[in-house]
Design an enzyme around this catalytic site. Structure first.
Site, PDB file in Angstrom:
ATOM      1  N   SER A  37       4.770   2.632   7.956  1.00 54.36           N
ATOM      2  CA  SER A  37       4.505   1.441   7.153  1.00 54.36           C
ATOM      3  C   SER A  37       5.705   1.115   6.286  1.00 54.36           C
ATOM      4  O   SER A  37       6.240   1.966   5.583  1.00 54.36           O
ATOM      5  CB  SER A  37       3.275   1.661   6.268  1.00 54.36           C
ATOM      6  OG  SER A  37       2.122   1.817   7.057  1.00 54.36           O
ATOM      7  N   ASP A  79       0.402  -7.764   1.389  1.00 50.82           N
ATOM      8  CA  ASP A  79       0.760  -6.359   1.556  1.00 50.82           C
ATOM      9  C   ASP A  79       2.268  -6.158   1.566  1.00 50.82           C
ATOM     10  O   ASP A  79       2.819  -5.369   2.338  1.00 50.82           O
ATOM     11  CB  ASP A  79       0.159  -5.782   2.834  1.00 50.82           C
ATOM     12  CG  ASP A  79       0.195  -4.263   2.846  1.00 50.82           C
ATOM     13  OD1 ASP A  79       0.254  -3.658   1.761  1.00 50.82           O
ATOM     14  OD2 ASP A  79       0.183  -3.679   3.951  1.00 50.82           O
ATOM     15  N   HIS A  85       0.819  -1.213   0.000  1.00 48.35           N
ATOM     16  CA  HIS A  85       0.000   0.000   0.000  1.00 48.35           C
ATOM     17  C   HIS A  85       0.854   1.266   0.000  1.00 48.35           C
ATOM     18  O   HIS A  85       0.351   2.355  -0.279  1.00 48.35           O
ATOM     19  CB  HIS A  85      -0.969   0.001   1.183  1.00 48.35           C
ATOM     20  CG  HIS A  85      -0.325   0.200   2.517  1.00 48.35           C
ATOM     21  ND1 HIS A  85       0.021  -0.846   3.341  1.00 48.35           N
ATOM     22  CD2 HIS A  85       0.022   1.330   3.180  1.00 48.35           C
ATOM     23  CE1 HIS A  85       0.537  -0.372   4.466  1.00 48.35           C
ATOM     24  NE2 HIS A  85       0.567   0.951   4.384  1.00 48.35           N
TER      25      HIS A  85
END
Length: 516
Positions: A363, A275, A245
């Site tokens: 992230s 992911d 993402h």
């Protein structure tokens, strides 16, 4: 009037008998009672004389005196054990006069200080006696069980913990016994050695914002920030792992190294189901000074971690640059479902939960153990006003084979692209709960003589994995297949309905060509 006097006499007696102190307050009490006793005896003698004495007559029964007329002195014996005799009338009158002239006893003084002194003395005596008893009991107990050099410590479980590390408990449950504990205080050495392997990623992309009257899609430029970890290097490229993402919808990716040197990066491969993504930077684009400062991260084993161990998170929080947070491993193998912002599908994976703060921009960054090894890739944070300190990371042991696959695989030329030969309907997590169908790709049709038909895949089956990778949708399956050449043999995992029950099967499939 007589009854009133008797009542007064009874009341006075009763009260004085119960309270010795009131006897001192009523000095005439005993005199009054003796006078009454003498008068009663005199009356009895007069009655005897009037009746001619007791000789020759039967003894008349006498009624017992009432309880409130009994006194201590009426039962006292006389001299030589003889019954009490009042004597002659002259002696009676003489004794009566002596008793009337008798002076009342003086009341002994009782001050407040004397009362305090008595209380203190009693307390001292009680303390000495009780202390002696407890001491003697302790000596007796030690004598009966034998001497010991260990010092007992109190435990919450009711057992006894000793300095030698052993424990005793009357129940069958063992007590908690921790040999040592550590506290995360200073992680500066870990940060110094690990920070050169962490990068900041800037994603310049576009996202749709709506459609006009004619159905045309409007997009707007976007800029987002994330983090990455340098995990490998070749002579031509440096590989950086991050989250899918972080790089989604990208038109341009920029990597900032530890010295803030910015370099353009390319996407090497992505896996939306986990992911994960790998991007690469050409070595020729990196200045020599920067090459001397950056490092490749050391990967640990996430299968060895335990709940309660210290953890360190490093990442580009909010795009401000690299920052460090600390915490502990809160849980392992925590099943977490996250909605994909691009497709709207829910992706479920088993993640590491940590109390180290994972903020937007973290992230793709590193979750480290106390050795400075990467044990996870920071992914998401539970964002709710009711909770605090619930961050999640992808376990590095589960991510490593996927990362290696993303690095080594290459998109196959369209003429040689593999083909499975199925069409299907995405089964989301919500649909799976509603209809009782396994999550994956529900097969709506199978092309005749295709690789799927030859392998035994039928309409109504659900494909859940392709070559060991989870299949969540038709787009996901096509994304995976683009890296395989026709003729490659793979294993496809399906769920097939047998008599109303879903059963898993693993089928070997030899991929064909699309134009065949």
């Amino acid at each position: 009037m007589e009854n009133r006097e008797n009542n007064n006499s009874d009341s006075l007696y009763s009260y004085s008998y119960l309270n010795q102190e009131n006897q001192e307050r009523n000095p005439n009490y005993y005199e009054k009672k003796e006078d009454e006793s003498v008068q009663r005896i005199s009356r009895q003698e007069e009655n005897q004389e009037n009746n001619g004495g007791l000789e020759g007559r039967e003894a008349q029964p006498q009624s017992c005196p009432r309880n409130d007329q009994q006194f201590y002195h009426t039962s006292q014996p006389g001299e030589n054990g003889q019954p009490y005799n009042a004597g002659s009338e002259a002696e009676k009158k003489s004794k009566k006069a002596e008793r009337k002239n008798k002076k009342p006893r003086e009341k002994k003084p009782h001050g407040f200080g004397m009362a305090i002194a008595k209380c203190a003395a009693l307390a001292l005596v009680f303390g000495l006696v009780s202390g002696t008893v407890f001491y003697g009991t302790g000596i007796g107990f030690e004598y009966t069980r034998g001497s010991s050099d260990t010092v007992p410590l109190k435990t919450t479980s009711g057992g006894e913990s000793k300095m030698d590390g052993t424990t005793s408990n009357s129940s069958n449950l063992s007590t908690t016994n921790v040999s040592a504990g550590t506290t995360v205080n200073d992680v500066s050495d870990i940060v110094d050695h690990t920070m050169p392997s962490i990068v900041a990623i800037t994603n310049m992309g576009q996202e749709p914002v709506g459609r006009d009257f004619f159905g045309r899609t409007y997009v707007q430029d976007t800029e987002s920030a994330g983090s990455g970890i340098i995990i490998g290097q070749t002579e031509e490229e440096i590989y950086i792992v991050t989250n899918n993402h972080v790089v989604a919808n990208s038109n341009q990716l920029t990597v900032n190294f530890v010295d803030d040197q910015a370099v353009t990066a390319d996407i090497k491969g992505t896996d939306a189901s986990t992911d994960l993504a790998v991007i690469s930077v050409a070595v020729k684009d990196i200045p020599a000074e920067t090459m001397e400062k950056i490092k490749v991260a050391t990967l640990g084993n996430s299968e060895d971690i335990r709940v309660g161990q210290g953890s360190v998170a490093i990442g580009n929080a909010l795009g401000y640059g690299q920052s460090v947070t600390t915490g502990v491993i809160s849980a392992v193998d925590r099943e977490v479902s996250v909605e994909d912002e691009n497709t709207g599908e829910y992706i479920t994976n088993n993640l590491i939960q940590t109390s180290a703060a994972i903020n937007p921009g973290n992230s793709g960054g590193a979750l480290l153990n106390m050795k400075g090894e990467v044990i996870g890739i920071n992914s998401i944070k539970y964002n709710d006003t009711r909770v605090e300190g619930m961050g999640f990371a992808i376990p590095i042991s589960a991510a490593e084979p996927i990362i290696n696959n993303l690095i080594t695989r290459e998109v196959v030329d369209e003429a040689e692209t593999a083909y499975l030969g199925v069409s299907g309907q995405d089964v989301t997590e919500e649909m799976a709960r509603s209809f009782g169908i396994p999550e994956g790709l529900y097969i709506t049709s199978v092309q005749e003589n295709s690789a799927a038909a030859q392998a035994g895949i039928k309409k109504g089956d659900v494909i859940t994995k392709f070559d060991g990778r989870d299949v969540r949708s038709m787009d996901n399956l096509m994304e995976i297949i683009q890296y395989y050449k026709a003729g490659t043999e793979v294993e496809v995992t399906i769920q097939t309905n047998q008599n109303g029950e879903w059963q898993e099967q693993k089928l070997p499939v030899k991929l064909g060509k699309k134009n065949d």
